[in-house]
Scaffold this active site. Sequence first.
Site, short mmCIF file in Angstrom:
data_model
loop_
_atom_site.label_atom_id
_atom_site.label_comp_id
_atom_site.label_asym_id
_atom_site.label_seq_id
_atom_site.Cartn_x
_atom_site.Cartn_y
_atom_site.Cartn_z
N ARG A 15 3.16 4.66 5.55
CA ARG A 15 3.48 3.62 4.57
C ARG A 15 2.78 2.29 4.93
NH1 ARG A 15 5.04 -1.47 4.42
NH2 ARG A 15 6.45 -1.07 6.17
N ASP A 16 3.20 1.65 6.02
CA ASP A 16 2.62 0.35 6.36
C ASP A 16 1.11 0.49 6.58
OD1 ASP A 16 2.05 -2.22 7.48
OD2 ASP A 16 4.05 -2.34 8.32
N HIS A 207 9.59 -4.78 14.67
CA HIS A 207 8.45 -4.31 13.86
C HIS A 207 7.32 -5.29 14.13
CE1 HIS A 207 6.78 -2.71 9.86
NE2 HIS A 207 6.06 -3.80 10.06
N HIS A 209 3.43 -6.38 14.38
CA HIS A 209 1.99 -6.24 14.13
C HIS A 209 1.24 -6.83 15.32
CE1 HIS A 209 1.92 -4.68 9.94
NE2 HIS A 209 3.19 -5.09 10.00
N CYS A 240 -0.35 -5.90 5.63
CA CYS A 240 0.33 -6.10 4.36
C CYS A 240 -0.67 -6.76 3.42
CB CYS A 240 1.56 -6.96 4.54
SG CYS A 240 2.36 -7.34 2.97
N ASN A 249 -0.02 -2.48 12.91
CA ASN A 249 1.19 -2.46 13.74
C ASN A 249 0.81 -2.03 15.16
OD1 ASN A 249 2.07 -1.68 10.84
ND2 ASN A 249 3.96 -2.30 11.86
P1 HMG Z 1 7.66 -8.08 -10.65
O1 HMG Z 1 6.40 -8.21 -11.42
O2 HMG Z 1 8.41 -9.32 -10.33
O3 HMG Z 1 8.65 -7.03 -11.33
O4 HMG Z 1 7.32 -7.33 -9.29
P2 HMG Z 1 9.31 -6.99 -12.75
O5 HMG Z 1 10.68 -6.44 -12.54
O6 HMG Z 1 9.15 -8.31 -13.46
O7 HMG Z 1 8.43 -5.88 -13.53
C1 HMG Z 1 7.06 -6.10 -13.84
C2 HMG Z 1 6.35 -4.77 -13.95
O8 HMG Z 1 6.43 -4.08 -12.70
C3 HMG Z 1 6.93 -3.82 -15.00
O9 HMG Z 1 5.87 -3.01 -15.45
C4 HMG Z 1 7.84 -2.94 -14.18
O10 HMG Z 1 8.03 -1.67 -14.77
C5 HMG Z 1 7.06 -2.81 -12.89
P3 HMG Z 1 5.05 -3.36 -16.81
O11 HMG Z 1 6.13 -3.42 -17.86
O12 HMG Z 1 4.40 -4.69 -16.57
O13 HMG Z 1 4.09 -2.23 -16.93
N1 HMG Z 1 7.91 -2.53 -11.71
C6 HMG Z 1 7.82 -1.44 -10.94
N2 HMG Z 1 7.00 -0.37 -11.00
C7 HMG Z 1 7.19 0.57 -10.05
N3 HMG Z 1 8.13 0.50 -9.08
C8 HMG Z 1 8.95 -0.55 -9.01
C9 HMG Z 1 8.81 -1.58 -9.99
N4 HMG Z 1 9.46 -2.74 -10.18
C10 HMG Z 1 8.91 -3.32 -11.25
N5 HMG Z 1 9.86 -0.62 -8.04
C11 HMG Z 1 7.80 -6.01 -7.36
C12 HMG Z 1 8.29 -7.10 -8.29
C13 HMG Z 1 8.68 -6.01 -6.13
C14 HMG Z 1 7.89 -4.67 -8.07
C15 HMG Z 1 6.33 -6.31 -6.99
O14 HMG Z 1 6.24 -7.59 -6.50
C16 HMG Z 1 5.76 -5.34 -5.97
O15 HMG Z 1 5.62 -4.16 -6.21
N6 HMG Z 1 5.38 -5.84 -4.78
C17 HMG Z 1 4.77 -5.02 -3.76
C18 HMG Z 1 5.36 -5.38 -2.46
C19 HMG Z 1 4.84 -4.48 -1.36
O16 HMG Z 1 4.84 -3.27 -1.47
N7 HMG Z 1 4.40 -5.10 -0.23
C20 HMG Z 1 4.02 -4.36 0.91
C21 HMG Z 1 5.20 -3.75 1.60
S1 HMG Z 1 6.20 -4.94 2.51
C22 HMG Z 1 5.46 -4.96 4.07
O17 HMG Z 1 4.44 -4.38 4.27
C23 HMG Z 1 6.17 -5.69 5.17
C24 HMG Z 1 6.88 -4.75 6.15
O18 HMG Z 1 5.98 -3.84 6.74
C25 HMG Z 1 7.52 -5.56 7.25
C26 HMG Z 1 6.53 -6.57 7.83
O19 HMG Z 1 5.56 -6.20 8.47
O20 HMG Z 1 6.76 -7.74 7.52
C27 HMG Z 1 8.00 -3.97 5.46
MG MG Z 2 4.63 -4.32 8.39
#
Ligand code: HMG
Ligand code: MG
Length: 303
Positions: A15-16, A207, A209, A240, A249
């Site tokens: 995933r990450d 966690h 990096h 990310c 990581n």
């Molecule tokens: P948004 O635009 O605010 O969502 O995004 P919305 O509710 O307003 O919906 C807008 C559109 O997104 C709609 O589609 C929804 O259907 C769709 P449209 O009508 O425009 O075609 N949508 C979705 N589609 C699929 N799955 C969903 C979903 N929700 C809404 N769950 C949202 C909000 C959170 C979805 C967006 O900002 C997003 O996907 N962000 C990605 C975040 C991400 O994956 N980041 C990387 C992972 S976090 C990380 O790596 C950190 C971690 O490792 C820890 C660390 O290291 O810090 C965990």
């Molecule tokens: Mg991470």
Amino acid sequence: MKLPPSVTLVEVGPRDGLQNEKQAVPASVKIELVHRLQAAGLKNIEVTSFVSPKWVPQMADNAEVLAGIQRIPGVRYSVLTPNMQGFEAALLSQPDEIVVFGAASEAFSQKNINCSISESMERFRPVVAAALAQGVAVRGAISCALGCPYEGEIAPERVALVARLMREMGVQHVGVADTIGVGTPRKVQAALDAALRHYPLDAVSGHFHDTYGQALANTLAALELGISSFDTSVAGLGGCPYAKGATGNVATEDVVFMLQGMGVDTGIDLEGLVDASAFISQHLQRAPNSRAATALLSRRHAN
Ligand code: HMG
Ligand code: MG
């Protein structure tokens, strides 16, 4: 220094790691990677995320990947779910655990999940309640707990605040995430201590990096506090898309090598893990970003 007798590693490479690759990685490769990781003894694998495919196209094959994995009893398969839409989609794939991911930084929360910290908590609340009602375990991640690419230093109080909010809504375990790898050992301990104000020792993980080369030292600093669970990534994959400049990581191989050397049990077969590392590195056409894997692979080639 008293160390925990055993440590749980949550493998986040699929995933990450793979969320951050420029090139598309086929679902079949992701599935094979998970198979190799579980064969090496990993008991916790973060497989994918149910986020918007417009935001993170690399995870758009989430359901296909989960459907293709031959699951082993005793292995916990987890997925990221930022909101109810993601949770409902994830549920069809029957994950053992979901992860809600918030941030200790307002600016990063906006960039990563398009809402404020308090709005994110309102989005997580029904997700957590629904997961617990379905018997699905719930973990929380606190991103940018040590620093933010947009806001700079983050005070431990911000970590404590998010930990408290997560605890109040029923999140069972919280991960303190150094998203951009700027933490150093004492600061990491302060951030972990902040989470420990609201969670017991066995419900907090690290966690880390490795952007600035501190992740292994930070892992040791966390062990010193008694933390016994860490997210790590095979071949040091990771990053990310919304944290510019963040690299991978801490490599699972490096952490396993260190823990083995200190007599701490992980249940992981290092040679099998190196096989998984070589497999994904070969696919990505680069060497593993792990010193232990590099050393073990060159020893293999020399023999
Ligand atoms: P948004 O635009 O605010 O969502 O995004 P919305 O509710 O307003 O919906 C807008 C559109 O997104 C709609 O589609 C929804 O259907 C769709 P449209 O009508 O425009 O075609 N949508 C979705 N589609 C699929 N799955 C969903 C979903 N929700 C809404 N769950 C949202 C909000 C959170 C979805 C967006 O900002 C997003 O996907 N962000 C990605 C975040 C991400 O994956 N980041 C990387 C992972 S976090 C990380 O790596 C950190 C971690 O490792 C820890 C660390 O290291 O810090 C965990
Ligand atoms: Mg991470």
